[in-house]
Write a protein that holds these residues in place. Structure first.
Motif, short mmCIF file in Angstrom:
data_model
loop_
_atom_site.label_atom_id
_atom_site.label_comp_id
_atom_site.label_asym_id
_atom_site.label_seq_id
_atom_site.Cartn_x
_atom_site.Cartn_y
_atom_site.Cartn_z
N GLY A 14 0.81 -1.21 0.00
CA GLY A 14 0.00 0.00 0.00
C GLY A 14 0.84 1.25 0.00
O GLY A 14 2.05 1.18 -0.11
N ILE A 73 -3.31 1.87 -0.66
CA ILE A 73 -4.26 1.56 -1.72
C ILE A 73 -5.50 2.41 -1.48
O ILE A 73 -5.94 2.56 -0.34
CB ILE A 73 -4.64 0.07 -1.70
CG1 ILE A 73 -3.39 -0.79 -1.86
CG2 ILE A 73 -5.67 -0.26 -2.78
CD1 ILE A 73 -3.61 -2.23 -1.49
N ASP A 74 -6.08 2.92 -2.56
CA ASP A 74 -7.32 3.70 -2.46
C ASP A 74 -8.46 2.76 -2.12
O ASP A 74 -8.86 1.93 -2.95
CB ASP A 74 -7.59 4.43 -3.77
CG ASP A 74 -8.81 5.32 -3.74
OD1 ASP A 74 -9.62 5.22 -2.79
OD2 ASP A 74 -8.97 6.13 -4.68
N ARG A 130 -11.66 2.47 -4.46
CA ARG A 130 -11.56 1.92 -5.82
C ARG A 130 -11.49 0.41 -5.72
O ARG A 130 -10.41 -0.18 -5.66
CB ARG A 130 -10.33 2.48 -6.53
CG ARG A 130 -10.30 3.99 -6.51
CD ARG A 130 -10.23 4.77 -7.78
NE ARG A 130 -10.24 4.09 -9.02
CZ ARG A 130 -9.37 4.33 -9.98
NH1 ARG A 130 -8.40 5.18 -9.81
NH2 ARG A 130 -9.48 3.70 -11.14
N GLU A 140 -11.95 -1.90 -7.75
CA GLU A 140 -11.24 -2.60 -8.83
C GLU A 140 -9.74 -2.70 -8.56
O GLU A 140 -9.06 -3.54 -9.13
CB GLU A 140 -11.52 -1.95 -10.19
CG GLU A 140 -10.91 -0.56 -10.37
CD GLU A 140 -11.80 0.58 -9.88
OE1 GLU A 140 -11.48 1.73 -10.24
OE2 GLU A 140 -12.77 0.34 -9.15
N HIS A 141 -9.21 -1.85 -7.69
CA HIS A 141 -7.81 -1.93 -7.27
C HIS A 141 -7.67 -2.70 -5.95
O HIS A 141 -6.73 -3.47 -5.78
CB HIS A 141 -7.21 -0.54 -7.08
CG HIS A 141 -7.11 0.23 -8.35
ND1 HIS A 141 -6.91 1.58 -8.38
CD2 HIS A 141 -7.16 -0.14 -9.64
CE1 HIS A 141 -6.86 2.01 -9.62
NE2 HIS A 141 -7.03 0.98 -10.40
N LEU A 142 -8.59 -2.47 -5.04
CA LEU A 142 -8.50 -3.05 -3.71
C LEU A 142 -8.72 -4.56 -3.69
O LEU A 142 -7.96 -5.30 -3.07
CB LEU A 142 -9.50 -2.35 -2.78
CG LEU A 142 -9.55 -2.85 -1.34
CD1 LEU A 142 -8.22 -2.65 -0.64
CD2 LEU A 142 -10.67 -2.15 -0.59
N PRO A 150 -8.36 -7.10 -5.94
CA PRO A 150 -7.27 -7.98 -6.37
C PRO A 150 -6.10 -8.01 -5.38
O PRO A 150 -5.49 -9.06 -5.16
CB PRO A 150 -6.82 -7.41 -7.72
CG PRO A 150 -7.98 -6.60 -8.19
CD PRO A 150 -8.68 -6.10 -6.97
N VAL A 151 -5.81 -6.87 -4.76
CA VAL A 151 -4.73 -6.83 -3.77
C VAL A 151 -5.10 -7.70 -2.57
O VAL A 151 -4.28 -8.50 -2.10
CB VAL A 151 -4.43 -5.38 -3.34
CG1 VAL A 151 -3.49 -5.36 -2.15
CG2 VAL A 151 -3.85 -4.59 -4.50
N ASN A 177 -4.73 -11.33 -3.49
CA ASN A 177 -3.32 -11.73 -3.52
C ASN A 177 -2.75 -11.89 -2.12
O ASN A 177 -2.00 -12.83 -1.85
CB ASN A 177 -2.48 -10.74 -4.32
CG ASN A 177 -2.76 -10.80 -5.79
OD1 ASN A 177 -3.25 -11.80 -6.31
ND2 ASN A 177 -2.48 -9.72 -6.49
#
Length: 71
Positions: free
Chosen positions: A16, A18-19, A22, A24-26, A28-29, A32
């Motif tokens: 991070g 990380i926003d 959002r 669509e970003h959060l 997948p992180v 993982n």
């Protein structure tokens, strides 16, 4: 983030910032991180209190624990 933090010195992995608004970003992180075999991972997520809820955005000291609304 880059190395040298206290947490990394203690053996944690940092991810991070990380926003948090959002997805669509959060998502997948988080997937993982969940599937990682690298030990303890600290995820730094940044959010804005009351995003898109005008009364919450305008008042820093209120609206922290309210019921859901349609905004």
């Amino acid at each position: 983030m880059t190395g040298g933090t206290l947490f990394e010195e203690l053996g944690f992995t940092m991810v991070g910032p990380i926003d948090g608004h959002r997805l669509e970003h959060l998502l997948p992180v988080l997937t993982n991180v969940r599937d990682s075999k690298n030990g303890t991972i600290i995820v730094i997520v940044r959010t804005q209190k009351g995003q898109r809820i005008a009364p919450a955005e305008a008042s820093a000291d209120k609206y922290h624990g309210v019921v859901p609304c349609d905004g």
